[in-house]
Design an enzyme around this catalytic site. Structure first.
Site, PDB file in Angstrom:
ATOM      1  N   SER B 298       0.916  -1.366   0.018  1.00  0.00           N
ATOM      2  CA  SER B 298       0.120  -0.063   0.052  1.00  0.00           C
ATOM      3  C   SER B 298       0.862   1.278  -0.039  1.00  0.00           C
ATOM      4  CB  SER B 298      -0.996   0.095   1.164  1.00  0.00           C
ATOM      5  OG  SER B 298      -1.789   0.910   1.220  1.00  0.00           O
ATOM      6  N   ASP B 354      -8.267  -5.152  -6.198  1.00  0.00           N
ATOM      7  CA  ASP B 354      -7.853  -4.221  -5.378  1.00  0.00           C
ATOM      8  C   ASP B 354      -7.775  -3.010  -6.207  1.00  0.00           C
ATOM      9  OD1 ASP B 354      -6.775  -2.665  -3.269  1.00  0.00           O
ATOM     10  OD2 ASP B 354      -4.637  -3.662  -3.476  1.00  0.00           O
ATOM     11  N   HIS B 408      -7.755  -5.625  -0.641  1.00  0.00           N
ATOM     12  CA  HIS B 408      -6.403  -4.845  -0.535  1.00  0.00           C
ATOM     13  C   HIS B 408      -5.499  -5.408   0.609  1.00  0.00           C
ATOM     14  CE1 HIS B 408      -3.723  -1.367  -0.819  1.00  0.00           C
ATOM     15  NE2 HIS B 408      -3.870  -0.937   0.406  1.00  0.00           N
TER      16      HIS B 408
END
Lengths: 497, 497
Positions: B298, B354, B408
């Site tokens: 991320s 995602d 995610h």
């Protein structure tokens, strides 16, 4: 849907529009969280809270703030015992059980009575703390520990009682949301929930309190707003006179079915059989003085009162007392009168800001009697017994604002009892009970105390890392797996009889 | 507010109208939960999910269902090790580090590469698992363990690396929601968060993998939807050419202030100093072959890429590889070109469902280029490097439906890598990694597995019952209290140099 239910849903919906609070309540077990509004200007929810508070006498002050140096007081207490000394009360036990209807000992509250009320409240709290809420567990709805380990696991051995029997109650189609159900197919029971226990005082405790004390503790529901809706529909007759009690409560107490594993006999049957056995043994065979104390919080308090009615009609010379916490109204005036005539003593502990003791019939009995005609309900729910009224504002450790779940939480009750001296004196500075317990399952403590909210939780939701590095749900110890009701019936004290 | 943010908020709002998802995200740390709609007929949220999925190539099939006998497979694995055997890869290390841009080894995925990707992913996961999210803790925002205990506490000693330095990054007014802040006044730091660590392979691991491997692992944010909004505003120049990267990422990487305790030097300064020290020692003094692998999930993946750029401009002959998981786009085409020219190797692991790897610039780079004019954004965010694309639908253990947080989650990534053989073969039946890990912080596993969602939690939120029966937050071990950055600088491997 009854009018008062509509009122309740409205309130929740207004506070945070569109949020499905029922789902949150289910997820969080028995908690409806309504946080203190953060905005300075009163929003719609605050205004509604204020007006509801006014109508219902809820004594809520959404703007109250506290500025004490609480943290240092709190941390000083870390190194002191949590319990008051256990004095010998053998000469006072009839007073404690309400022989004089607790006149002149509630305000100011006598310290020897306070300790006993907390003791019974802790039995009721145990039914929450040990309950398996995990819907992925095959034992969802059971007690996590067997009856011989319950008090030890919860740190309640100081109360010196022994559990002699677990009680199971049935759910049914008409109360679809009451039962905690496992998501998994292969479970210990599809139809029953653990609903409480019977315990009896040990020999030492018996000497201290002046009689052999049998306790029945009833578990409350996990989501008050759910049974509120389900249970307030109608009154059913109980006994042979005009006495009536709320249908939903009676149904939980009385239901049984041959197709179930744990409720071939009803909760009522199970309790009556166990109490009969214990009374016959201690009173009949050993000739001891025996008392019965029935306790419960919320729904558990309602079941306690129905249970007391049945016991009192069966054992005419047994002293029966009920100590209930945050219990709703249960029955009509005839029910109240019969309880009184049979000598059942009831001490109702209520927090002024808690809405549950005002239910069912919240709107019918208070300001708005005109709804009787609209709804066609000609009966009246009524409270019985003596009342110990507590005030959230009396404690400097509790937040202001609206927190319906926190006001109703049993741990909040126990905290307020611990600090209560009289209705006009401030919170008792020598209060001993651990303040952190209040936030076990709600968010009531002021932030300065740094106690997380809803902290009572298992490490990793019960998963443990095994020798291969895999996270698994360990098998329950064999002796913590609920056994068939008929198998456990002779466990516990049964062996000595 | 950028248009793509509006899109995202809309989506959430539509799924459950009125619910403030940002608050929930904050409360649940790095999870946005969007459960599979229970209704049979597609509701508005489902229809929106479908159309968004189409526009964004998210490959979401809201109606997929699985009917395998998963529970038995899952339980069979309980008694097998979680990791694949560690083979000697000393001859393959340049391939693993992307010397040939991972051509011909990603599809099908070579087993020796899979294991290394998971190893780096676990370093990134460690930055989440050890982070102190407790806003009532005075150490909120720090790592719960000191650097010498980190891998041991997380069960990661099998990777055989030693942490040599923790990295701290600063927050500032322009990114108000990025930093985890303690509610209490007296904290370890008001301005900094633990943002990652530098580690180096032990001697045994060094022999196995063919070179001394320095790892930098960067922590991601706790709430992607928050930095999404904060970070996508503008590009800032990096280096001396036309390269530009997203302002928010660079700001976290570069910020420092004399008034802080942990960020008198920036995250960049801390990392560069530590890497310099390690390279000088192992390469310069000991003459070893040395590689640098930078990893992150991320936001952490974005920081990894910026970090790689800086390292590559400083150490011209050091092999630098980035293995990122679910990272957003970071910079413009010139940034991509410069990285390529400097020989930085980037393996981007992405889950097709995602949404984060499609940000920022989600709408600008894909179907809807006409928004460029509307927003006045003339630049283009662009991805660099090789891609390993995973598909949520490939795993029989994962739920269908829309679950943005689950898609995610780094643990979902690691699970899918573990089961990935090639883009056209089913999930690997010999996958070894513990499936339960997927649900650590989200709700992605099918119910049949009976793994609770979001199960990674401390017993009683860290409170423990002391000898007096009081629930208290224990003091941290002295050696787990964050020390001043300058004090820790010479810890770890420093002592042997």
């Amino acid at each position: 849907m009854a009018l008062s239910t509509v009122r309740h849903n409205h309130f929740l919906a207004t506070h945070e529009p569109g949020l499905n609070r029922f789902n949150m309540v289910r997820a969080q077990h028995h908690h409806v969280l309504l946080d203190h509004p953060k905005t300075k200007t009163p929003n719609r929810a605050t205004r509604l809270a204020e007006s509801l508070s006014h109508v219902l006498h809820l004594h809520i002050d959404p703007t109250s703030h506290k500025n004490l140096d609480l943290l240092s007081v709190h941390e000083e207490k870390h190194s002191t015992p949590t319990m008051s000394p256990r004095e010998n009360i053998s000469q006072k036990w009839r007073e404690i059980q309400g022989y004089h209807n607790w006149e002149d000992i509630l305000d100011p509250l006598q310290p020897w009575l306070r300790r006993e009320i907390v003791k019974y409240g802790e039995f009721a709290q145990a039914t929450y703390d040990a309950f398996d809420y995990d819907s992925f567990s095959e034992y969802c709805g059971s007690c996590r520990y067997n009856q011989n380990k319950l008090f030890e696991k919860l740190g309640l051995t100081r109360n010196s009682y022994t559990v002699t029997r677990y009680i199971y109650a049935m759910s049914h189609i008409e109360l679809p949301r009451w039962l905690e159900r496992s998501h998994v197919a292969d479970t210990w029971s599809k139809d029953s929930n653990w609903i409480g226990f019977v315990a009896v005082s040990d020999d030492d405790e018996t000497r201290r309190i002046g009689r052999r004390d049998i306790v029945v503790a009833w578990r409350g529901t996990v989501a008050p707003c759910e049974w509120y809706e389900d249970f307030q529909r109608k009154l059913d007759p109980i006994g042979h006179g005009d006495a009536k009690v709320e249908h939903g409560f009676l149904s939980i107490y009385k239901s049984k079915s041959e197709t179930t594993r744990y409720n071939k006999s009803s909760a009522s049957d199970q309790v009556m059989k166990e109490v009969t056995k214990l009374v016959n043994f201690y009173k009949g065979k050993k000739g001891e003085e025996v008392s019965l104390t029935i306790t419960g919080h919320s729904l558990g308090g309602a079941l306690a009162l129905i249970n007391a009615y049945e016991v009192a009609t069966t054992f005419l010379d047994l002293p029966v007392s009920v100590i209930s916490f945050g219990a709703p109204r249960v029955g009509n005036i005839a029910f109240k009168d019969e309880l009184h005539q049979m000598g059942v003593k009831l001490l109702r502990v209520v927090v002024k800001q808690d809405w549950v003791p005002k239910m069912p019939g919240l709107l019918f009995n208070e300001k708005l009697k005109m709804f009787d005609e609209i709804t066609g309900l000609e009966w009246v729910y009524t409270h019985v017994g003596a009342e110990l009224a507590l005030d959230v504002h009396s404690s400097p450790y509790l937040k202001g604002g609206m927190n319906l779940s926190g006001f109703h939480s049993l741990e909040t009750y126990l905290h307020l009892i611990d600090g209560y001296l009289s209705h006009e004196t401030p919170f008792r500075s020598e209060a001993r009970r651990d303040i952190a317990l209040v936030n076990k399952s709600c968010d009531m403590l002021v932030d300065e105390l740094r106690i997380p909210h809803c902290w009572y939780q298992l490490a990793n939701k019960g998963l443990v890392c095994n020798a291969h590095g895999r996270w698994v749900k360990p098998k329950r110890d064999n002796d913590d797996i609920p056994s068939h009701a008929s198998e456990v019936f002779n466990a516990g004290l049964g062996v000595v009889m």
